[in-house]
Motif scaffolding. Structure first.
Motif, short mmCIF file in Angstrom:
data_model
loop_
_atom_site.label_atom_id
_atom_site.label_comp_id
_atom_site.label_asym_id
_atom_site.label_seq_id
_atom_site.Cartn_x
_atom_site.Cartn_y
_atom_site.Cartn_z
N ALA A 1 0.91 -1.27 0.00
CA ALA A 1 0.07 0.08 -0.15
C ALA A 1 0.80 1.26 0.13
CB ALA A 1 -0.94 -0.18 1.26
N LYS A 2 0.33 2.22 -0.59
CA LYS A 2 1.17 3.60 -0.86
C LYS A 2 0.80 4.30 0.54
CE LYS A 2 2.13 3.54 -5.39
NZ LYS A 2 1.94 4.10 -6.59
N THR A 3 1.77 5.28 1.06
CA THR A 3 1.57 5.92 2.22
C THR A 3 1.42 7.40 1.78
OG1 THR A 3 3.01 4.32 3.38
CG2 THR A 3 2.69 6.43 4.37
N ILE A 4 0.28 7.96 2.76
CA ILE A 4 -0.07 9.37 2.37
C ILE A 4 0.25 10.00 3.54
CG2 ILE A 4 -1.91 10.87 1.71
CD1 ILE A 4 -3.10 8.43 0.06
N LEU A 5 0.92 11.27 3.59
CA LEU A 5 0.91 12.01 4.85
C LEU A 5 -0.07 13.10 4.91
CD1 LEU A 5 2.55 12.86 7.29
CD2 LEU A 5 4.10 14.33 5.72
N ALA B 1 -7.96 10.42 6.77
CA ALA B 1 -7.54 8.96 7.20
C ALA B 1 -8.47 7.95 6.89
CB ALA B 1 -6.90 8.92 8.56
N TYR B 2 -9.62 8.16 7.42
CA TYR B 2 -10.69 7.21 7.36
C TYR B 2 -11.12 6.96 6.03
CZ TYR B 2 -15.42 5.33 7.43
OH TYR B 2 -16.57 4.39 7.35
N THR B 3 -11.14 8.12 5.08
CA THR B 3 -11.53 7.95 3.61
C THR B 3 -10.33 7.32 2.93
OG1 THR B 3 -12.58 9.96 3.58
CG2 THR B 3 -11.86 9.23 1.59
N LEU B 4 -9.05 7.88 3.17
CA LEU B 4 -8.05 6.80 2.32
C LEU B 4 -7.58 5.65 2.76
CD1 LEU B 4 -5.76 10.16 2.15
CD2 LEU B 4 -7.19 9.02 0.21
N GLY C 1 -7.83 1.74 0.86
CA GLY C 1 -6.44 0.94 0.88
C GLY C 1 -4.93 1.31 1.05
N TYR C 2 -5.23 2.79 1.33
CA TYR C 2 -3.86 3.64 1.56
C TYR C 2 -3.38 3.49 3.00
CZ TYR C 2 -4.85 5.32 -3.06
OH TYR C 2 -4.88 5.49 -4.56
N ASN C 3 -2.16 3.50 3.17
CA ASN C 3 -1.46 3.84 4.90
C ASN C 3 -1.55 5.16 4.80
OD1 ASN C 3 -1.01 1.10 5.14
ND2 ASN C 3 1.20 1.50 4.17
N ASP D 1 -15.16 16.36 -0.77
CA ASP D 1 -15.91 15.00 -1.17
C ASP D 1 -15.22 13.96 -1.29
OD1 ASP D 1 -17.48 12.97 -2.41
OD2 ASP D 1 -17.90 13.96 -4.22
N PRO D 2 -15.28 13.07 -0.17
CA PRO D 2 -14.49 11.71 -0.07
C PRO D 2 -14.12 10.99 -1.41
CG PRO D 2 -15.93 11.85 1.80
CD PRO D 2 -16.47 13.05 0.76
N GLU D 3 -15.15 10.96 -2.26
CA GLU D 3 -15.10 10.28 -3.61
C GLU D 3 -14.28 10.91 -4.63
OE1 GLU D 3 -18.63 8.45 -5.24
OE2 GLU D 3 -19.26 7.54 -3.32
N LYS D 4 -14.26 12.23 -4.43
CA LYS D 4 -13.20 13.04 -5.34
C LYS D 4 -12.01 13.02 -4.63
CE LYS D 4 -12.66 16.55 -8.21
NZ LYS D 4 -12.45 16.07 -9.49
N LEU D 5 -12.00 12.84 -3.45
CA LEU D 5 -10.39 12.88 -2.99
C LEU D 5 -9.78 11.70 -3.17
CD1 LEU D 5 -8.02 13.71 -0.87
CD2 LEU D 5 -9.38 12.65 0.70
N ILE D 6 -10.35 10.50 -2.98
CA ILE D 6 -9.86 9.20 -3.72
C ILE D 6 -9.58 9.17 -5.27
CG2 ILE D 6 -10.54 6.69 -3.83
CD1 ILE D 6 -12.12 6.94 -1.34
N GLU D 7 -10.30 9.84 -5.83
CA GLU D 7 -10.30 9.97 -7.57
C GLU D 7 -9.02 10.63 -7.76
OE1 GLU D 7 -12.50 12.59 -10.58
OE2 GLU D 7 -13.95 11.29 -9.44
N VAL D 8 -8.73 11.75 -6.97
CA VAL D 8 -7.73 12.56 -7.38
C VAL D 8 -6.32 11.83 -6.90
CG1 VAL D 8 -6.53 14.63 -6.55
CG2 VAL D 8 -9.09 14.95 -7.28
N VAL D 9 -6.56 11.10 -5.62
CA VAL D 9 -5.52 10.51 -5.20
C VAL D 9 -4.75 9.31 -5.95
CG1 VAL D 9 -4.57 8.98 -3.23
CG2 VAL D 9 -5.69 11.38 -2.69
N LYS D 10 -5.92 8.80 -6.73
CA LYS D 10 -5.62 7.36 -7.40
C LYS D 10 -5.08 8.10 -8.83
CE LYS D 10 -9.08 4.01 -5.82
NZ LYS D 10 -10.19 3.37 -6.27
#
Length: 121
Positions: free
Chosen positions: A2-6, A19-22, A26-28, A108-117
């Motif tokens: 898993a990739k790690t996000i600060l 943190a909950y969203t990411l 599947g991210y650390n 928006d949690p889904e938007k955050l995941i989309e951008v991170v991916k």
């Protein structure tokens, strides 16, 4: 692996939500309470993406970005601003400091995941 996000934010509730969203995606996630704490944690481990707020005590987001960009291991690491600041002048300062992208709170949690991916897979 898993990739790690600060996640750097002085707001406990925002850090918890990020943190909950990411983690759910599947991210650390490593949490930091301000820019200095974020810098210390970034220096002590491998981070694949930095998410930082702008307005924080001790060290703000722009200073954190500028400081990280001076470190060889963070020259190309994606750094996203996640902040209430939405003005063009502030976005320009972020880009000049080395920010990869910009998201405005509340997010928006889904938007955050989309951008991170998009940024780190």
């Amino acid at each position: 692996m898993a990739k790690t996000i600060l996640a750097v934010d002085d707001s406990v509730s925002i850090r918890q939500m990020v943190a909950y969203t990411l983690k759910g995606a599947g991210y650390n996630v490593v949490e930091a309470v301000d820019g200095q704490d974020g810098l210390d944690k970034a220096k002590s481990q491998t981070i694949n993406l930095v998410l930082t707020d702008q307005n924080m005590p001790i060290m703000d987001g722009l200073t954190l970005i500028k400081t990280l960009r001076t470190l060889p291991e963070y020259k190309t690491t994606p750094i996203l601003m996640l902040t209430t600041e939405a003005g063009e002048a502030m976005k320009s300062q972020g880009k000049a400091a080395g920010a990869t992208g910009w998201m405005v709170k509340p997010f928006d949690p889904e938007k955050l995941i989309e951008v991170v991916k998009k940024v780190i897979g």
